[in-house]
Design a protein around this motif. Structure first.
Motif, PDB file in Angstrom:
ATOM      1  N   GLU A  56     -53.696 -37.248  96.600  1.00  0.00           N
ATOM      2  CA  GLU A  56     -53.267 -37.939  97.817  1.00  0.00           C
ATOM      3  C   GLU A  56     -51.851 -38.488  97.660  1.00  0.00           C
ATOM      4  N   ALA A  57     -51.512 -38.955  96.474  1.00  0.00           N
ATOM      5  CA  ALA A  57     -50.203 -39.558  96.251  1.00  0.00           C
ATOM      6  C   ALA A  57     -49.098 -38.509  96.084  1.00  0.00           C
ATOM      7  N   THR A  58     -49.404 -37.391  95.421  1.00  0.00           N
ATOM      8  CA  THR A  58     -48.353 -36.435  95.100  1.00  0.00           C
ATOM      9  C   THR A  58     -48.256 -35.263  96.067  1.00  0.00           C
ATOM     10  N   ARG A  59     -49.374 -34.868  96.687  1.00  0.00           N
ATOM     11  CA  ARG A  59     -49.366 -33.700  97.580  1.00  0.00           C
ATOM     12  C   ARG A  59     -50.105 -34.021  98.872  1.00  0.00           C
ATOM     13  N   PHE A  60     -49.678 -35.031  99.590  1.00  0.00           N
ATOM     14  CA  PHE A  60     -50.443 -35.536 100.723  1.00  0.00           C
ATOM     15  C   PHE A  60     -50.672 -34.490 101.812  1.00  0.00           C
ATOM     16  N   GLU A  61     -49.639 -33.752 102.208  1.00  0.00           N
ATOM     17  CA  GLU A  61     -49.795 -32.760 103.287  1.00  0.00           C
ATOM     18  C   GLU A  61     -50.773 -31.664 102.896  1.00  0.00           C
ATOM     19  N   GLN A  62     -50.668 -31.167 101.661  1.00  0.00           N
ATOM     20  CA  GLN A  62     -51.603 -30.150 101.177  1.00  0.00           C
ATOM     21  C   GLN A  62     -53.003 -30.730 101.080  1.00  0.00           C
ATOM     22  N   TRP A  63     -53.117 -31.978 100.633  1.00  0.00           N
ATOM     23  CA  TRP A  63     -54.401 -32.667 100.521  1.00  0.00           C
ATOM     24  C   TRP A  63     -55.095 -32.740 101.885  1.00  0.00           C
ATOM     25  N   VAL A  64     -54.361 -33.145 102.924  1.00  0.00           N
ATOM     26  CA  VAL A  64     -54.939 -33.267 104.263  1.00  0.00           C
ATOM     27  C   VAL A  64     -55.439 -31.914 104.749  1.00  0.00           C
ATOM     28  N   GLU A  65     -54.637 -30.879 104.570  1.00  0.00           N
ATOM     29  CA  GLU A  65     -55.012 -29.536 105.022  1.00  0.00           C
ATOM     30  C   GLU A  65     -56.276 -29.034 104.321  1.00  0.00           C
ATOM     31  N   VAL A  66     -56.335 -29.189 103.012  1.00  0.00           N
ATOM     32  CA  VAL A  66     -57.501 -28.719 102.250  1.00  0.00           C
ATOM     33  C   VAL A  66     -58.749 -29.517 102.610  1.00  0.00           C
ATOM     34  N   MET A  67     -58.622 -30.821 102.764  1.00  0.00           N
ATOM     35  CA  MET A  67     -59.789 -31.647 103.097  1.00  0.00           C
ATOM     36  C   MET A  67     -60.321 -31.319 104.488  1.00  0.00           C
TER      37      MET A  67
END
Length: 64
Positions: free
Chosen positions: A46-57
């Motif tokens: 969440e801290a380092t790759r927020f945009e990718q995190w949101v998409e994957v979740m």
């Protein structure tokens, strides 16, 4: 009552997800009668790759 516990592994890294869980307790039992996951977190991703995190979740769990 709200608690936090570990869940499945993060889709982006090998760390387990932290789950925010809402538990409903009964006055007649020591054990929860219902549970609902209200949030999933991976502090590193969440801290380092927020945009990718949101998409994957969203792909894995729908609207988080």
């Amino acid at each position: 009552m709200n608690i936090t516990r570990y869940g499945d592994h993060c889709p982006l890294c090998p760390m387990p997800l932290l789950l925010d869980v809402y538990q409903v307790h009964s006055a007649h039992s020591d054990f929860p009668i219902a549970e609902r996951v209200t949030g999933r977190h991976c502090p590193g991703c969440e801290a380092t790759r927020f945009e990718q995190w949101v998409e994957v979740m969203q792909d894995h769990y729908g609207a988080w």
